[in-house]
Design an enzyme around this catalytic site. Sequence first.
Site, PDB file in Angstrom:
ATOM      1  N   GLU A 266      -5.537   3.939   0.109  1.00 29.92           N
ATOM      2  CA  GLU A 266      -5.530   4.219   1.540  1.00 29.92           C
ATOM      3  C   GLU A 266      -6.635   3.452   2.261  1.00 29.92           C
ATOM      4  O   GLU A 266      -6.413   2.827   3.296  1.00 29.92           O
ATOM      5  CB  GLU A 266      -5.716   5.721   1.808  1.00 29.92           C
ATOM      6  CG  GLU A 266      -4.645   6.588   1.187  1.00 29.92           C
ATOM      7  CD  GLU A 266      -5.041   7.110  -0.187  1.00 29.92           C
ATOM      8  OE1 GLU A 266      -5.368   6.293  -1.084  1.00 29.92           O
ATOM      9  OE2 GLU A 266      -5.016   8.337  -0.382  1.00 29.92           O
TER      10      GLU A 266
ATOM     11  N   CYS B 237      -7.875  11.637  -1.372  1.00 26.22           N
ATOM     12  CA  CYS B 237      -9.156  12.261  -1.712  1.00 26.22           C
ATOM     13  C   CYS B 237      -9.912  12.603  -0.414  1.00 26.22           C
ATOM     14  O   CYS B 237      -9.490  12.219   0.683  1.00 26.22           O
ATOM     15  CB  CYS B 237      -9.988  11.322  -2.591  1.00 26.22           C
ATOM     16  SG  CYS B 237     -10.699   9.903  -1.709  1.00 26.22           S
TER      17      CYS B 237
END
Length: 147
Positions: free
Chosen positions: A70, A103
């Site tokens: 990401e 995360c």
Amino acid sequence: MKLAYRHYDSIDLMPADERELVEAAQQACQSAIATYSNFRVGAAARLQSGRIVTGSNIESEVYPAGLCAERTLLYHHQATTPEDKIVALAIASVPSLRECYPCGQCRQVLHDVEKRQGADYRVIMSGGGSASVVERAGDLLPFTFSL
């Protein structure tokens, strides 16, 4: 606070544009450098122009130097075409036993991008044949860090 999201038991049940983004994220897993974890993650974002950009995770011998898919995608986008706003971002992984969730660091950066671009975007978390979708990245981290 309640978290609103859509869940698809099969990515085949998703709207075509979201399914296309999940497939691009799955494809991005192939470029991952996951020498140590063998956990390949891919991310794909659809931009306001309709263009799709991708990123994958990169691991390093110096553990903290690695980067999630990401953030690889988001930092590259910021460096190259920040004026072309993100409208949706999908995440996928290999192996894909269950949906792949960002995360904590990625959740903060996903939210930072929304603030910077002045517009929310959908986040699609896929894996194991299913997917869950939130309408705005900020929903994934309700207590964000802010200066």
